[in-house]
Write an enzyme that holds these catalytic residues in place. Structure first.
Site, PDB file in Angstrom:
ATOM      1  N   PRO A  72     -17.842   6.336  50.506  1.00 37.84           N
ATOM      2  CA  PRO A  72     -18.166   5.201  51.387  1.00 37.84           C
ATOM      3  C   PRO A  72     -17.897   3.872  50.684  1.00 37.84           C
ATOM      4  CG  PRO A  72     -20.176   6.240  50.571  1.00 37.84           C
ATOM      5  CD  PRO A  72     -19.032   7.098  50.135  1.00 37.84           C
ATOM      6  N   GLU A  73     -17.319   2.932  51.407  1.00 38.22           N
ATOM      7  CA  GLU A  73     -17.138   1.587  50.863  1.00 38.22           C
ATOM      8  C   GLU A  73     -18.208   0.687  51.478  1.00 38.22           C
ATOM      9  OE1 GLU A  73     -13.417  -0.118  50.167  1.00 38.22           O
ATOM     10  OE2 GLU A  73     -12.316   1.759  50.050  1.00 38.22           O
TER      11      GLU A  73
END
Ligand code: ZN
Length: 279
Positions: A2-3
């Site tokens: 996840p960013e």
């Protein structure tokens, strides 16, 4: 992985689902997820704590509780799943921490790779936690300013992409959004930072704010079906111009996007719009 935009989506989901709830019981099923304090203390300290808010700094989630802060980093595959009191709860080998609330609902932390970490700090002390303290500003114009960004770029001869991935100049650019921001600003990912002129660094500054702002609004991208806090795959997808577009025509000039390695990371760019130049 996840960013920042995906973590922000998780944060919003958590606020919606667990804000105001009080913890009745915590079960840690994989002790190494808990960085500190030691596991028994972690489980005991959280009993009776109310979730006042869930905040975010970079990719760290910060649960603001009655007497403590709980920091949570999802790393590669960490996910939260919420269950109502009547839901059939699926506890499997990837469920490592279970928070049960006094109203019968519960929150599971699942992590296939087990790289995620949780830490308790004293109340309001989470920002001095080592991983958080060293982060650059959030990528929004209220705290991320052009002049210091330009000055730091001028003082570095490092290639621009790894410099941006480092999170110290600005936080929030992972491998996807750094490729997008450099495409938007028409800068080759291997350009030494101090070669960029003022117009280029200003353009890059704007691109970083734009790309991450749009991604946060879209709820992050779903490159590998990333589940949000509700446990359903993200519904929105930001249209990407560079990342993962190898061989497809650049949406600005039509040249096929190419993929190279920069600092061990797969890197996508347009060879016509993003021309390399060194000193
Ligand atoms: Zn192009």
């Amino acid at each position: 992985m996840p960013e920042l935009p995906e973590v922000e989506t998780v944060r919003k989901g958590l606020v919606r689902l667990i804000q105001g709830k009080t913890i009745e019981k915590v079960t840690v099923r994989w002790p190494r997820i808990i960085e500190s304090p030691e596991v028994t203390q972690f489980q005991t300290l959280l009993i009776g704590q109310t979730i006042e808010d869930v905040q975010r700094r970079g990719k760290f989630l910060i649960f603001k509780l009655t007497d403590v802060d709980m920091i949570s980093h999802l790393r590669m595959e960490g996910k939260y799943e919420f269950y109502s009191a009547t839901d059939n709860q699926t506890l499997d080998k990837h469920t490592h921490v279970v928070f049960v609330f006094t109203d019968g609902t519960s929150l599971h932390y699942n992590d296939v790779r087990k790289f995620g970490r949780m830490t308790l700090t004293e109340k309001d002390q989470s920002l001095s936690y080592k991983g958080i303290r060293q982060l650059g500003p959030e990528p929004v114009p209220e705290v991320f300013f052009l002049t210091p960004f330009q000055e730091k770029l001028r003082r570095s001869s490092k290639a621009i992409k790894p410099l941006l991935l480092d999170q110290k100049l600005v936080t929030g650019l992972g491998n996807i959004y750094v490729d997008e921001a450099l495409w938007e600003a028409q800068i080759h990912p291997e350009t030494p930072a101090n070669v960029l002129d003022e117009a280029e660094t200003e353009c890059l500054y704007q691109a970083i704010i734009d790309v991450l702002g749009r991604a946060v609004e879209a709820g992050g991208t779903t490159i590998r079906t990333y589940a949000n806090a509700l446990g359903e795959a993200g519904k929105f997808q930001l249209s990407l111009n560079a990342y993962g577009q190898t061989g497809l025509p650049c949406s600005r000039c039509g040249t096929p996007i190419v993929k190279i390695k920069v600092a061990q990371r797969g890197t996508h760019y347009c060879p016509t719009c993003q021309v390399w130049r060194g000193r």
